[in-house]
Scaffold this motif. Structure first.
Motif, PDB file in Angstrom:
ATOM      1  N   VAL A  84      -5.806  -3.149  -4.880  1.00 62.10           N
ATOM      2  CA  VAL A  84      -4.422  -3.607  -4.838  1.00 62.10           C
ATOM      3  C   VAL A  84      -4.356  -4.922  -4.068  1.00 62.10           C
ATOM      4  CG1 VAL A  84      -3.397  -1.290  -4.970  1.00 62.10           C
ATOM      5  CG2 VAL A  84      -3.908  -2.298  -2.725  1.00 62.10           C
ATOM      6  N   ASP A  85      -3.277  -5.641  -4.277  1.00 60.70           N
ATOM      7  CA  ASP A  85      -3.026  -6.881  -3.544  1.00 60.70           C
ATOM      8  C   ASP A  85      -1.983  -6.575  -2.485  1.00 60.70           C
ATOM      9  OD1 ASP A  85      -2.387  -9.353  -2.564  1.00 60.70           O
ATOM     10  OD2 ASP A  85      -1.934 -10.258  -4.516  1.00 60.70           O
ATOM     11  N   TYR A  86      -2.384  -6.587  -1.215  1.00 67.99           N
ATOM     12  CA  TYR A  86      -1.472  -6.244  -0.134  1.00 67.99           C
ATOM     13  C   TYR A  86      -0.424  -7.317   0.130  1.00 67.99           C
ATOM     14  CZ  TYR A  86      -4.211  -2.124   1.127  1.00 67.99           C
ATOM     15  OH  TYR A  86      -4.835  -0.902   1.112  1.00 67.99           O
ATOM     16  N   GLN A  87      -0.476  -8.405  -0.605  1.00 62.43           N
ATOM     17  CA  GLN A  87       0.570  -9.424  -0.499  1.00 62.43           C
ATOM     18  C   GLN A  87       1.556  -9.329  -1.660  1.00 62.43           C
ATOM     19  OE1 GLN A  87       0.418 -11.077   2.422  1.00 62.43           O
ATOM     20  NE2 GLN A  87      -1.447  -9.873   2.725  1.00 62.43           N
ATOM     21  N   ASP A  88       1.380  -8.351  -2.543  1.00 64.99           N
ATOM     22  CA  ASP A  88       2.182  -8.239  -3.761  1.00 64.99           C
ATOM     23  C   ASP A  88       2.782  -6.834  -3.852  1.00 64.99           C
ATOM     24  OD1 ASP A  88       3.267  -8.220  -6.284  1.00 64.99           O
ATOM     25  OD2 ASP A  88       1.404  -8.648  -7.342  1.00 64.99           O
ATOM     26  N   VAL A  89       4.074  -6.715  -3.626  1.00 65.70           N
ATOM     27  CA  VAL A  89       4.747  -5.413  -3.659  1.00 65.70           C
ATOM     28  C   VAL A  89       4.553  -4.720  -5.002  1.00 65.70           C
ATOM     29  CG1 VAL A  89       7.000  -4.278  -3.621  1.00 65.70           C
ATOM     30  CG2 VAL A  89       6.458  -5.996  -1.907  1.00 65.70           C
TER      31      VAL A  89
ATOM     32  N   GLN B 209       3.311  -0.961  -5.918  1.00 71.09           N
ATOM     33  CA  GLN B 209       4.274  -0.077  -6.587  1.00 71.09           C
ATOM     34  C   GLN B 209       3.681   0.528  -7.858  1.00 71.09           C
ATOM     35  OE1 GLN B 209       7.435  -2.927  -7.090  1.00 71.09           O
ATOM     36  NE2 GLN B 209       8.756  -1.873  -5.610  1.00 71.09           N
ATOM     37  N   LYS B 210       3.004  -0.302  -8.631  1.00 67.40           N
ATOM     38  CA  LYS B 210       2.443   0.146  -9.901  1.00 67.40           C
ATOM     39  C   LYS B 210       1.470   1.306  -9.696  1.00 67.40           C
ATOM     40  CE  LYS B 210       0.036  -1.703 -13.993  1.00 67.40           C
ATOM     41  NZ  LYS B 210      -1.164  -0.847 -13.969  1.00 67.40           N
ATOM     42  N   VAL B 211       0.594   1.184  -8.722  1.00 69.62           N
ATOM     43  CA  VAL B 211      -0.397   2.227  -8.467  1.00 69.62           C
ATOM     44  C   VAL B 211       0.278   3.499  -7.948  1.00 69.62           C
ATOM     45  CG1 VAL B 211      -2.394   2.884  -7.073  1.00 69.62           C
ATOM     46  CG2 VAL B 211      -2.249   0.579  -8.048  1.00 69.62           C
ATOM     47  N   LEU B 212       1.199   3.341  -7.003  1.00 64.26           N
ATOM     48  CA  LEU B 212       1.873   4.518  -6.434  1.00 64.26           C
ATOM     49  C   LEU B 212       2.681   5.252  -7.496  1.00 64.26           C
ATOM     50  CD1 LEU B 212       3.116   3.100  -2.987  1.00 64.26           C
ATOM     51  CD2 LEU B 212       0.978   4.296  -3.503  1.00 64.26           C
ATOM     52  N   ASN B 213       3.315   4.505  -8.380  1.00 59.50           N
ATOM     53  CA  ASN B 213       4.085   5.134  -9.471  1.00 59.50           C
ATOM     54  C   ASN B 213       3.176   5.860 -10.450  1.00 59.50           C
ATOM     55  OD1 ASN B 213       6.990   4.922  -9.395  1.00 59.50           O
ATOM     56  ND2 ASN B 213       6.734   2.703  -9.431  1.00 59.50           N
TER      57      ASN B 213
END
Length: 319
Positions: free
Chosen positions: A57-62, A66-70
């Motif tokens: 994931v990119d920790y600078q990109d919400v 979000q995509k992974v958590l969803n």
């Protein structure tokens, strides 16, 4: 409600890796899903006969988070991202945590969040600059809790990692004494039979083995409800008591330096020496009583984890 789908941010190394391994150890017993979030590509993490995928994931990109958590319907996010090396930028560390929390709080399935604490309570140590960077996260968590009463968060505190006492041991499998933690001595250098103690040595320290922190946090995910603070410990001992245990394990008296506050303060370097100053500031916090145990060890009582004591650890790696 217990956690059923868990994401560990920064779980490929250090304390994050120990938490992942703690969860993998109980995964089959409790039947939950587990993913590991990382800045870089990595293979699955395997432990205790099971494994967890590592997802970049990119920790600078919400939206990236979000995509992974969803997709995985994550309900619990545990952050272990940190600024822990001289090359880490503190601003990047706090930005990563804020982005992670904002992403998590916008995903409907997420109902639990643990920020990257896993030491002393950041709110108790105003003189430790690196830990003060964590305070905006705690304030944001409280704001989210006000807006969503069903949302849970907890600050997991474990004191000092016991693994630093293993530095320099000569056991054939001596590297295992450190777990996944960095290899260096802190206050006590058993390899040199020396101790560099702030104050008179009567201040108490909380010591917890990193492996046991992983077990504690893993067990906490299966509690029905979270408290705001979870305190855990393998031992709570004065610095002099730890010194005597180290001397007993090594069979000799140590070369001990008791330092005044002025002597410790003189070690502070220029602001850009972030990590060097962090360790000095932590010593000052110990002397000032900021690291004292202010709440009961509630996680020790809440879960069925039997942590290793300092004496047991020293006997394992130094006797």
């Amino acid at each position: 409600m217990r956690s059923h789908s868990i994401a560990i941010a920064g779980g490929t190394g250090r304390i994050g890796r120990h938490i992942v391994e703690g969860l993998l150890e109980i995964k089959q017993q409790y039947s939950f899903e587990l993913i590991v979030l990382s800045r870089s590509n990595s293979s699955d993490i395997s432990f205790a006969g099971t494994s967890a995928p590592v997802i970049r994931v990119d920790y600078q990109d919400v939206s990236s988070i979000q995509k992974v958590l969803n997709e995985h319907q994550v309900d619990t996010v545990i952050s272990t991202v940190s600024a822990t090396t001289a090359s880490d930028a503190p601003d990047a560390f706090i930005t990563s945590q804020e982005t992670l929390l904002r992403a998590a709080s916008s995903v409907p399935s997420v109902r639990r969040f643990a920020p990257s604490e896993f030491s002393v309570n950041s709110e108790q140590v105003p003189g430790v600059e690196l830990y003060q960077l964590k305070l905006p996260i705690i304030r944001l968590l409280r704001q989210i809790k006000q807006e969503r009463p069903e949302f849970e968060y907890s600050l997991f505190n474990c004191g000092v990692f016991m693994n630093y006492l293993g530095y320099g041991n000569t056991k054939p499998d001596g590297h295992r004494a450190h777990g996944h933690m960095p290899h260096f001595p802190y206050v006590y250098d058993l390899s040199k039979r020396s101790a560099d103690i702030p104050g008179d040595g009567e201040k108490q320290l909380i010591y917890t083995r990193a492996e046991d922190v992983g077990k504690f946090v893993a067990a906490a995910t299966q509690l029905e409800a979270w408290e705001e603070y979870y305190e855990m410990a393998g031992d709570v001992l004065s610095m002099n008591e730890i010194l005597h245990l180290c001397e007993d394990a090594c069979g000799t008296k140590f070369d001990v330096k008791y330092n005044s506050r002025e002597e410790i303060h003189a070690r502070l370097g220029p602001p850009e020496k972030t990590m060097e100053n962090f360790f000095v500031q932590f010593l000052l916090a110990i002397m000032d009583g900021d690291c004292d145990l202010n709440r009961p060890l509630n996680l020790n009582k809440a879960v069925d984890v039997k942590p290793m004591t300092v004496e047991q650890y020293l006997k394992r790696w130094w006797v």
